[in-house]
Design a protein around this motif. Sequence first.
Motif, PDB file in Angstrom:
ATOM      1  N   LEU A 119       0.894  -1.133   0.038  1.00  0.00           N
ATOM      2  CA  LEU A 119      -0.046  -0.061   0.024  1.00  0.00           C
ATOM      3  C   LEU A 119       0.601   1.260  -0.101  1.00  0.00           C
ATOM      4  CD1 LEU A 119      -2.589   1.315  -0.035  1.00  0.00           C
ATOM      5  CD2 LEU A 119      -2.810   1.185   2.677  1.00  0.00           C
ATOM      6  N   ARG A 120       2.013   1.145   0.760  1.00  0.00           N
ATOM      7  CA  ARG A 120       2.883   2.285   0.710  1.00  0.00           C
ATOM      8  C   ARG A 120       3.534   2.635  -0.550  1.00  0.00           C
ATOM      9  NH1 ARG A 120       7.623   1.440   4.211  1.00  0.00           N
ATOM     10  NH2 ARG A 120       6.158   1.681   6.155  1.00  0.00           N
ATOM     11  N   GLU A 121       3.724   1.641  -1.220  1.00  0.00           N
ATOM     12  CA  GLU A 121       4.354   1.665  -2.536  1.00  0.00           C
ATOM     13  C   GLU A 121       3.321   2.377  -3.505  1.00  0.00           C
ATOM     14  OE1 GLU A 121       6.236  -1.490  -5.575  1.00  0.00           O
ATOM     15  OE2 GLU A 121       7.228  -1.641  -3.842  1.00  0.00           O
ATOM     16  N   ALA A 122       2.324   1.633  -3.341  1.00  0.00           N
ATOM     17  CA  ALA A 122       0.961   2.247  -4.193  1.00  0.00           C
ATOM     18  C   ALA A 122       0.777   3.609  -4.165  1.00  0.00           C
ATOM     19  CB  ALA A 122      -0.067   1.428  -4.130  1.00  0.00           C
ATOM     20  N   VAL A 123       0.732   4.099  -2.932  1.00  0.00           N
ATOM     21  CA  VAL A 123       0.385   5.436  -2.694  1.00  0.00           C
ATOM     22  C   VAL A 123       1.898   6.312  -3.258  1.00  0.00           C
ATOM     23  CG1 VAL A 123       0.477   7.249  -0.625  1.00  0.00           C
ATOM     24  CG2 VAL A 123      -0.906   5.135  -0.487  1.00  0.00           C
ATOM     25  N   GLU A 124       2.934   5.892  -2.895  1.00  0.00           N
ATOM     26  CA  GLU A 124       4.127   6.635  -3.421  1.00  0.00           C
ATOM     27  C   GLU A 124       4.076   6.737  -4.833  1.00  0.00           C
ATOM     28  OE1 GLU A 124       7.254   4.543  -1.716  1.00  0.00           O
ATOM     29  OE2 GLU A 124       6.999   5.611   0.026  1.00  0.00           O
ATOM     30  N   LYS A 125       3.538   5.740  -5.562  1.00  0.00           N
ATOM     31  CA  LYS A 125       3.476   5.597  -7.416  1.00  0.00           C
ATOM     32  C   LYS A 125       2.554   6.715  -7.618  1.00  0.00           C
ATOM     33  CE  LYS A 125       5.379   0.928  -7.756  1.00  0.00           C
ATOM     34  NZ  LYS A 125       4.937  -0.205  -8.031  1.00  0.00           N
ATOM     35  N   LYS A 126       1.355   6.683  -6.877  1.00  0.00           N
ATOM     36  CA  LYS A 126       0.470   7.482  -7.297  1.00  0.00           C
ATOM     37  C   LYS A 126       0.633   9.046  -7.232  1.00  0.00           C
ATOM     38  CE  LYS A 126      -3.987   8.949  -7.924  1.00  0.00           C
ATOM     39  NZ  LYS A 126      -4.558   8.711  -9.400  1.00  0.00           N
TER      40      LYS A 126
END
Length: 196
Positions: free
Chosen positions: A132-139
Amino acid sequence: MKRKGREHAPETVWKAQELYCVARLTFREVAKQSGVAESTVKRWAVKHEWRDKRERIAHAECDIRADLVLARSEMIKSLMKSKDAQTGFAVASLENLAIKQAEFQRAGVIADVATQYEKRPVSSVKDAVLALREAVEKKLGLLLASPDDVNFKAIADIQKALKLLAEMEAAHNVNQEDTPNKGMTADLAAKIRELM
């Protein structure tokens, strides 16, 4: 007796196929990015008929680009004749999309999704939090790459995701240090603060 080589996961073969057929990388580049021998990639290419797929995909992409130009032309002609508000909205939306795509291509922002993002295996709550952290950073990265897409809804969505992420990290004792070589740079954090 025929020597049996190492068996590769289907995902590795699919990734290699996408790199060769869609991203149009060379066998050497595909081998390097997928972590298999170049001879293995060539063997897969013959077995799965990648050259034919690569050619069909290139032709289809060319057709799509040509069809898009023709559709834009037809919509503009239709708008000029009818002066219909709904057609005008459709034309404006299509033109905005075309302009943004051209800007991104010039800026080098558009990248091959298959090579840019690898799926993170999720087998525990900690893995889910890190994913989830990685997805938020990508967004966030995508939003910062395209400032025109930053609006109140996008900011609110990011704020909600960050709040959820903080709650999950606290509840499951997951720290920022748990992600090797990942995380926000000071520059990225400063840009996020500016947006909020």
